[in-house]
Design a protein around this motif. Structure first.
Motif, PDB file in Angstrom:
ATOM      1  N   VAL A   1       2.020  15.868  17.215  1.00 49.52           N
ATOM      2  CA  VAL A   1       2.590  14.786  16.412  1.00 49.52           C
ATOM      3  C   VAL A   1       2.214  15.013  14.954  1.00 49.52           C
ATOM      4  CG1 VAL A   1       2.641  12.302  15.990  1.00 49.52           C
ATOM      5  CG2 VAL A   1       2.472  13.182  18.332  1.00 49.52           C
ATOM      6  N   LYS A   2       3.212  15.184  14.116  1.00 54.08           N
ATOM      7  CA  LYS A   2       2.988  15.441  12.695  1.00 54.08           C
ATOM      8  C   LYS A   2       2.596  14.156  11.982  1.00 54.08           C
ATOM      9  CE  LYS A   2       5.235  17.479   8.641  1.00 54.08           C
ATOM     10  NZ  LYS A   2       6.502  18.072   8.108  1.00 54.08           N
ATOM     11  N   ALA A   3       1.586  14.232  11.121  1.00 48.44           N
ATOM     12  CA  ALA A   3       1.158  13.062  10.353  1.00 48.44           C
ATOM     13  C   ALA A   3       2.261  12.640   9.386  1.00 48.44           C
ATOM     14  CB  ALA A   3      -0.126  13.371   9.592  1.00 48.44           C
ATOM     15  N   PHE A   4       2.315  11.335   9.093  1.00 52.83           N
ATOM     16  CA  PHE A   4       3.317  10.825   8.159  1.00 52.83           C
ATOM     17  C   PHE A   4       2.745   9.646   7.387  1.00 52.83           C
ATOM     18  CE2 PHE A   4       3.944   8.822  12.286  1.00 52.83           C
ATOM     19  CZ  PHE A   4       4.087   7.464  11.990  1.00 52.83           C
ATOM     20  N   ASP A   5       3.394   9.315   6.287  1.00 54.57           N
ATOM     21  CA  ASP A   5       2.949   8.221   5.417  1.00 54.57           C
ATOM     22  C   ASP A   5       3.893   7.036   5.556  1.00 54.57           C
ATOM     23  OD1 ASP A   5       0.838   9.691   4.375  1.00 54.57           O
ATOM     24  OD2 ASP A   5       2.062  10.527   2.761  1.00 54.57           O
ATOM     25  N   ILE A   6       3.320   5.837   5.534  1.00 52.90           N
ATOM     26  CA  ILE A   6       4.130   4.621   5.476  1.00 52.90           C
ATOM     27  C   ILE A   6       3.780   3.887   4.190  1.00 52.90           C
ATOM     28  CG2 ILE A   6       4.347   4.408   7.978  1.00 52.90           C
ATOM     29  CD1 ILE A   6       2.166   2.313   7.951  1.00 52.90           C
ATOM     30  N   ARG A   7       4.734   3.170   3.649  1.00 48.19           N
ATOM     31  CA  ARG A   7       4.549   2.476   2.376  1.00 48.19           C
ATOM     32  C   ARG A   7       4.970   1.026   2.555  1.00 48.19           C
ATOM     33  NH1 ARG A   7       7.421   2.374  -2.868  1.00 48.19           N
ATOM     34  NH2 ARG A   7       5.885   2.509  -4.554  1.00 48.19           N
ATOM     35  N   LEU A   8       4.138   0.101   2.102  1.00 48.23           N
ATOM     36  CA  LEU A   8       4.454  -1.306   2.254  1.00 48.23           C
ATOM     37  C   LEU A   8       3.815  -2.130   1.147  1.00 48.23           C
ATOM     38  CD1 LEU A   8       2.285  -3.027   4.971  1.00 48.23           C
ATOM     39  CD2 LEU A   8       1.816  -0.728   4.195  1.00 48.23           C
ATOM     40  N   ASN A   9       4.344  -3.335   0.996  1.00 49.24           N
ATOM     41  CA  ASN A   9       3.815  -4.285   0.024  1.00 49.24           C
ATOM     42  C   ASN A   9       2.436  -4.758   0.477  1.00 49.24           C
ATOM     43  OD1 ASN A   9       3.365  -6.641  -1.610  1.00 49.24           O
ATOM     44  ND2 ASN A   9       5.578  -6.745  -1.956  1.00 49.24           N
ATOM     45  N   SER A  10       1.534  -4.881  -0.469  1.00 54.17           N
ATOM     46  CA  SER A  10       0.166  -5.266  -0.110  1.00 54.17           C
ATOM     47  C   SER A  10       0.107  -6.652   0.517  1.00 54.17           C
ATOM     48  CB  SER A  10      -0.738  -5.221  -1.340  1.00 54.17           C
ATOM     49  OG  SER A  10      -0.294  -6.134  -2.326  1.00 54.17           O
ATOM     50  N   THR A  11       1.091  -7.516   0.209  1.00 53.65           N
ATOM     51  CA  THR A  11       1.094  -8.858   0.797  1.00 53.65           C
ATOM     52  C   THR A  11       1.374  -8.812   2.302  1.00 53.65           C
ATOM     53  OG1 THR A  11       3.442  -9.134   0.225  1.00 53.65           O
ATOM     54  CG2 THR A  11       1.813  -9.927  -1.360  1.00 53.65           C
TER      55      THR A  11
ATOM     56  N   LEU B   1      -0.046 -13.516  -3.262  1.00 50.24           N
ATOM     57  CA  LEU B   1       0.544 -13.699  -4.580  1.00 50.24           C
ATOM     58  C   LEU B   1      -0.500 -14.187  -5.570  1.00 50.24           C
ATOM     59  CD1 LEU B   1       3.200 -13.639  -6.180  1.00 50.24           C
ATOM     60  CD2 LEU B   1       3.571 -16.007  -5.489  1.00 50.24           C
ATOM     61  N   SER B   2      -1.428 -15.001  -5.116  1.00 52.26           N
ATOM     62  CA  SER B   2      -2.483 -15.501  -5.992  1.00 52.26           C
ATOM     63  C   SER B   2      -3.385 -14.368  -6.479  1.00 52.26           C
ATOM     64  CB  SER B   2      -3.318 -16.556  -5.260  1.00 52.26           C
ATOM     65  OG  SER B   2      -2.538 -17.691  -4.963  1.00 52.26           O
ATOM     66  N   ASP B   3      -3.672 -13.393  -5.599  1.00 47.87           N
ATOM     67  CA  ASP B   3      -4.488 -12.247  -6.006  1.00 47.87           C
ATOM     68  C   ASP B   3      -3.799 -11.450  -7.114  1.00 47.87           C
ATOM     69  OD1 ASP B   3      -6.513 -12.822  -4.235  1.00 47.87           O
ATOM     70  OD2 ASP B   3      -5.678 -11.595  -2.644  1.00 47.87           O
ATOM     71  N   LEU B   4      -2.489 -11.245  -6.941  1.00 46.33           N
ATOM     72  CA  LEU B   4      -1.736 -10.510  -7.951  1.00 46.33           C
ATOM     73  C   LEU B   4      -1.707 -11.278  -9.270  1.00 46.33           C
ATOM     74  CD1 LEU B   4       1.262  -9.319  -5.758  1.00 46.33           C
ATOM     75  CD2 LEU B   4      -0.595  -7.924  -6.610  1.00 46.33           C
ATOM     76  N   PHE B   5      -1.523 -12.601  -9.169  1.00 47.32           N
ATOM     77  CA  PHE B   5      -1.485 -13.404 -10.385  1.00 47.32           C
ATOM     78  C   PHE B   5      -2.838 -13.384 -11.089  1.00 47.32           C
ATOM     79  CE2 PHE B   5      -2.439 -17.435 -12.459  1.00 47.32           C
ATOM     80  CZ  PHE B   5      -1.462 -17.447 -13.436  1.00 47.32           C
ATOM     81  N   LEU B   6      -3.910 -13.437 -10.312  1.00 45.41           N
ATOM     82  CA  LEU B   6      -5.243 -13.462 -10.903  1.00 45.41           C
ATOM     83  C   LEU B   6      -5.504 -12.206 -11.728  1.00 45.41           C
ATOM     84  CD1 LEU B   6      -7.861 -15.050 -11.101  1.00 45.41           C
ATOM     85  CD2 LEU B   6      -8.659 -13.887  -9.042  1.00 45.41           C
ATOM     86  N   GLU B   7      -5.035 -11.055 -11.253  1.00 42.89           N
ATOM     87  CA  GLU B   7      -5.220  -9.823 -12.017  1.00 42.89           C
ATOM     88  C   GLU B   7      -4.422  -9.869 -13.317  1.00 42.89           C
ATOM     89  OE1 GLU B   7      -4.213  -5.112 -11.410  1.00 42.89           O
ATOM     90  OE2 GLU B   7      -5.209  -6.193  -9.782  1.00 42.89           O
ATOM     91  N   THR B   8      -3.185 -10.380 -13.244  1.00 37.55           N
ATOM     92  CA  THR B   8      -2.365 -10.503 -14.453  1.00 37.55           C
ATOM     93  C   THR B   8      -2.975 -11.519 -15.414  1.00 37.55           C
ATOM     94  OG1 THR B   8      -0.393  -9.985 -13.145  1.00 37.55           O
ATOM     95  CG2 THR B   8      -0.043 -10.989 -15.298  1.00 37.55           C
ATOM     96  N   PHE B   9      -3.447 -12.636 -14.875  1.00 36.80           N
ATOM     97  CA  PHE B   9      -4.077 -13.678 -15.694  1.00 36.80           C
ATOM     98  C   PHE B   9      -5.271 -13.097 -16.454  1.00 36.80           C
ATOM     99  CE2 PHE B   9      -7.269 -17.014 -16.208  1.00 36.80           C
ATOM    100  CZ  PHE B   9      -6.526 -18.063 -16.736  1.00 36.80           C
ATOM    101  N   THR B  10      -6.081 -12.316 -15.762  1.00 39.83           N
ATOM    102  CA  THR B  10      -7.267 -11.721 -16.390  1.00 39.83           C
ATOM    103  C   THR B  10      -6.890 -10.770 -17.510  1.00 39.83           C
ATOM    104  OG1 THR B  10      -8.497 -11.908 -14.315  1.00 39.83           O
ATOM    105  CG2 THR B  10      -9.347 -10.358 -15.957  1.00 39.83           C
ATOM    106  N   SER B  11      -5.887  -9.921 -17.254  1.00 37.21           N
ATOM    107  CA  SER B  11      -5.485  -8.944 -18.267  1.00 37.21           C
ATOM    108  C   SER B  11      -4.915  -9.619 -19.509  1.00 37.21           C
ATOM    109  CB  SER B  11      -4.460  -7.973 -17.681  1.00 37.21           C
ATOM    110  OG  SER B  11      -3.272  -8.649 -17.323  1.00 37.21           O
ATOM    111  N   LEU B  12      -4.216 -10.748 -19.336  1.00 35.05           N
ATOM    112  CA  LEU B  12      -3.657 -11.461 -20.485  1.00 35.05           C
ATOM    113  C   LEU B  12      -4.745 -12.190 -21.277  1.00 35.05           C
ATOM    114  CD1 LEU B  12      -0.379 -12.911 -18.924  1.00 35.05           C
ATOM    115  CD2 LEU B  12      -0.593 -11.000 -20.509  1.00 35.05           C
TER     116      LEU B  12
END
Length: 362
Positions: A221-231, A256-267
């Motif tokens: 079985v060949k290894a493969f990558d999956i990609r998804l939204n962190s939420t 969504l709150s985690d993502l907002f918190l990072e943006t809030f901090t950077s601003l």
């Protein structure tokens, strides 16, 4: 190349890209391989594996016809090139036509070979045969996948050309031309990368995408990558039996709150800082009691008597993280696009403030 030929070439390139990598608008109009061949493909819910046997074959055939379609279109767009008659065309166009005919011919031969003996020769059938028990074949594996795919508790995410499906037994990645299949009991999962996009077509909030490597202990079985939204990471973990290791030490934002918190901090970090008087002693944040208070609310967005924001006279009592969480908790959860421009009351004195009024203490 004359203007009609240039116009047709540009239009055909756009058409080909949209046909191979269809955006949502093209999918909704049904102008995809799945839409055009729906009657032949059947229902994915009824027979998942058989559907993708036909879909991958039909996709290969349809995409192989694109060069020939371009040649036929150029016959009308550039009649002075005499492309109607092969012997009058230039050597470059003769070579192009040769390959334009060769591609669908090879694809057609492959499709015929794959479909022989009840699709036994198809690459997907061989992929599934790796997971079959000694006394059974790929059809037994296909039956198991079909049954589990029909259950409503499966995890499924991603666009049609890069879907990730996790059932009780299987981890499946659906791509344009093939399927990657691994059995849950045999896999190791590792977060290998994280990409953050500040804006997406669906939201003004930043979105984090995780890349997870799926490696099986089965050598075939060949290894493969999956990609998804962190939420969606939490939901994926609930469906998986094996733990997910974090080799890249990626900080995963699962809400969504985690993502907002990072943006809030950077601003806030680019706002004008506040210098605390030397006689004033800072106390622990009253929100978490673990970090020293490090922000002060000062009206900087407008003049003192203008706008909705008000001057806050509270002493520094909150840390940046707790203030960001307070700001996020006061927002309309259904409209995250308004969060950054909104105003909330001070958690202590109720004076309204916006992100521009949050100052870090230096």
């Amino acid at each position: 190349m004359e203007s009609p030929a240039v116009t047709f070439t540009l239009a055909y390139v756009v058409f080909a890209v949209c046909f191979v990598f269809p955006p949502d608008e093209v999918r909704s109009a049904g102008l995809t391989v799945q839409g055009l061949l729906a009657a032949w493909l059947g229902s994915e819910d009824a027979a998942f594996v058989q559907y993708h046997l036909r879909r991958s074959t039909g996709t290969l055939l349809a995409h192989s016809l694109l060069p020939l379609g371009y040649y036929l279109g150029m016959c009308f767009a550039a009649p002075e090139k005499h492309l109607y008659f092969f012997y009058l065309a230039s050597s470059g166009w003769k070579t192009f036509l040769f390959f334009a005919v060769l591609f669908p011919a090879v694809a057609g031969a492959l499709a015929y070979y794959w479909s022989r003996k009840g699709w036994n020769n198809h690459p997907l059938a061989r992929t599934l045969a790796v997971h079959a028990l000694p006394q059974s074949g790929w059809r037994a594996v296909a039956s198991s996948i079909n049954t589990e795919f029909r259950r409503i508790d499966k995890f499924a995410t991603g666009a049609p050309g890069a879907r990730v499906i996790v059932t009780d037994t299987w981890v499946i990645k659906v791509t344009t031309y093939c399927l990657h299949v691994a059995q849950q009991q045999d896999i190791h999962l590792t977060v290998t990368d994280s990409r953050q996009h500040e804006l997406t077509p669906d939201s003004n909030m930043p979105v984090q995408f995780l890349t997870i490597r799926v490696a099986s202990i089965n050598p075939y079985v060949k290894a493969f990558d999956i990609r998804l939204n962190s939420t969606e990471y939490g939901e994926l973990r609930e469906k998986l039996r094996a733990p997910i290791s974090n080799a890249a030490n990626v900080v995963i934002h699962q809400s969504l709150s985690d993502l907002f918190l990072e943006t809030f901090t950077s601003l806030v970090e680019i706002n004008q800082p506040y210098s605390v008087p030397s006689t004033q002693e800072l106390e622990p944040c009253i929100g978490c009691m673990q970090t020293i208070a490090n922000i002060k609310l000062i009206k900087n967005c407008q003049e003192p008597n203008e706008g909705e924001c008000q001057q806050c006279y509270c002493r520094p009592m909150w840390c940046l993280t707790c203030m960001g969480k307070w700001f996020a908790s006061r927002q309309d959860q259904q409209h995250p696009e308004t969060w950054l421009s909104s105003r909330v009351p001070c958690p202590t004195c109720r004076a309204k403030f916006c992100i521009l009024d949050v100052c870090i203490i230096r």
